[in-house]
Enzyme design. Structure first.
Site, PDB file in Angstrom:
ATOM      1  CD1 TRP A 173      40.101 -26.155   0.435  1.00 45.61           C
ATOM      2  CD2 TRP A 173      42.015 -25.144   0.967  1.00 45.61           C
ATOM      3  NE1 TRP A 173      40.277 -25.123  -0.455  1.00 45.61           N
ATOM      4  CE2 TRP A 173      41.455 -24.473  -0.149  1.00 45.61           C
ATOM      5  CE3 TRP A 173      43.226 -24.684   1.487  1.00 45.61           C
ATOM      6  CZ2 TRP A 173      42.062 -23.382  -0.752  1.00 45.61           C
ATOM      7  CZ3 TRP A 173      43.830 -23.587   0.883  1.00 45.61           C
ATOM      8  CH2 TRP A 173      43.255 -22.954  -0.213  1.00 45.61           C
ATOM      9  CG  HIS A 201      44.799 -17.251   2.362  1.00 52.84           C
ATOM     10  ND1 HIS A 201      44.537 -18.199   3.335  1.00 52.84           N
ATOM     11  CD2 HIS A 201      45.441 -17.928   1.357  1.00 52.84           C
ATOM     12  CE1 HIS A 201      44.996 -19.374   2.927  1.00 52.84           C
ATOM     13  NE2 HIS A 201      45.543 -19.241   1.748  1.00 52.84           N
TER      14      HIS A 201
END
Length: 439
Positions: free
Chosen positions: A323, A364
């Site tokens: 990430w 998201h």
């Protein structure tokens, strides 16, 4: 007396103690097997469904009503927020010469920036908008929100330095966490408040970065061949993405709805694994299209020097490393404007990392739920599940095992979220019945 065939003690090549590491032939074999297996799936798809690729269908989504394009109109309206941020900073630059701006100015500025995401979401929920257009416009507004937050944060640092009677602004003050550039000396460096111009603001808006600084690294010239290669890649890969989605993803998803409705676990797993291959291939192509071809194209057009849009995330041995390295622009923004300020305010490292994942989970879900006009929290839960997964992989898995865990989470995790959203979307918008399976 000696014999030529007498040898010392040797381990077999495949033994771990042999020290042998040249497995290039086996890697090539894996690639060949991968190509052959996917070629079989492709032929099976063509035989079963025929040719489903239809570029006209994609164009018709955007040209269905050329006099009512809410997504395009919303993108044009974003200039209002850009100019408002610029003029607010100009006013603060003047006021700060005489007095220290109070919390009222800061509150007004933050309200203006936060309104970007709120207004966009409300308008998309109220108007009839194609989901693809809604995703694009929402993505533009989300990027603009992050950019303008960085813009006001950096200019606030500049005001604080000027108020401390700093004689001259340098690039190290404007962006202390970014290394000095070797860009062209032809671009003159500016200092605060000389950066508060329309040219500077719109250069930052279009630049492939989320972190503002007064003087960006610049390349000496535009390489036309490099630019054309990136443009051709963008056009080809976009067509390939659309074709794979229409030919491979859509029929697989449609066939997956009935097992999910009937809760047939074995068929659900089979459909999930069948969807994992095209979904992951499309994700990899999209990554190359966006982070390499598109961002490099924009950077070359603007002579933007910092091209570190990604690092070697494919070698990740931990979830955290993945990430932090697959999306460098977002990672730098989180590090500079979110993670490090929390550490300076006394928040411990684990809570700060969890807060970053929480913010990422929100965006998201925001980018998926608002265009689809339904709120199911699948993307949010998927992102938050990365926190315990990151702890587990970092604690118990090392080396190749950690890398395999990262790949499994990517290949299997995304199709689960896709199927959940598609299933819920059909239940809500199509009279609570899934689409029929193609014969």
């Amino acid at each position: 007396m000696t014999f030529e065939n007498e040898k010392g003690i040797f381990e077999s090549l495949l033994s771990s103690s042999s020290g042998y590491s040249n497995y290039r032939g086996i890697l090539n074999w894996c690639v060949v097997m991968l190509v052959l297996s996917n070629a079989r799936l492709f032929l099976e798809n063509i035989i079963k469904y025929g040719i489903l690729v239809d570029p006209i269908q994609v164009v018709s989504l955007f040209l269905k009503d050329p006099y009512s394009w809410p997504a395009a109109c919303l993108i044009i309206v974003s200039n209002v927020f850009i100019l408002a941020a610029l003029y607010t900073e100009r006013r603060l630059a003047v006021v700060s010469l005489h007095i220290s701006p109070d919390n009222t100015f800061s509150f007004a500025h933050m309200t203006q920036i936060s309104a970007i995401c709120q207004v966009q979401a409300i308008l998309l929920c109220m108007c009839v908008c194609v989901s693809v257009g809604g995703v694009i416009s929402l993505g533009v507004y989300t990027v603009l929100f992050l950019k303008l937050y960085s813009y006001q944060d950096t200019n606030r640092w500049c005001r604080e330095i000027r108020q401390a009677k700093a004689k001259k602004m340098t690039r190290s003050f404007s962006c202390p966490s970014v290394a000095q550039s070797n860009g062209s000396a032809a671009h003159t460096h500016v200092s605060y408040p000389g950066n508060l111009t329309h040219r500077d603001m719109y250069y930052f808006v279009f630049a492939p970065t989320l972190c503002y600084q007064l003087n960006f690294p610049r390349s000496p010239r535009i390489r036309k061949r490099f630019l054309m290669r990136r443009l051709l890649e963008m056009l080809f890969l976009m067509q390939l993405l659309v074709g794979l989605i229409q030919q491979w993803m859509v029929p697989t998803i449609q066939n997956s709805m009935k097992p999910f409705q009937e809760m047939d676990f074995s068929r659900m797993v089979e459909r999930l694994l069948k969807l994992a291959v095209p979904n992951h291939l499309i994700w990899l192509i999209f990554f190359y299209w966006f982070f390499h071809s598109s961002l490099n194209f924009v950077a070359e057009m603007l002579q933007f020097g910092d091209r570190e849009f990604y690092r070697d995330w494919w070698n990740s041995e931990t979830v955290t490393y993945f990430w932090a390295n697959w999306n460098i622009p977002v990672h730098k923004w989180c590090l500079r404007h979110f993670y490090k300020p929390m550490l300076r305010n006394g928040v411990n490292k684990f809570l700060a990392q969890t807060a970053v994942f929480l913010a990422s989970a929100f965006f998201h879900e925001y980018l998926v739920s608002v265009p689809l006009k339904m709120f199911r929290l699948w993307a949010f839960m998927g992102m938050m599940a990365q926190v315990p997964l990151a702890w587990f992989v970092g604690r118990f898995l090392n080396g190749n095992y950690g890398n395999a865990a990262m790949w499994i989470s990517l290949i299997i995790g995304q199709p689960i979220a896709v199927l959940m959203y598609v299933h819920d979307y059909y239940i809500i918008h199509h009279n609570k019945s899934p689409p029929p399976e193609p014969t």
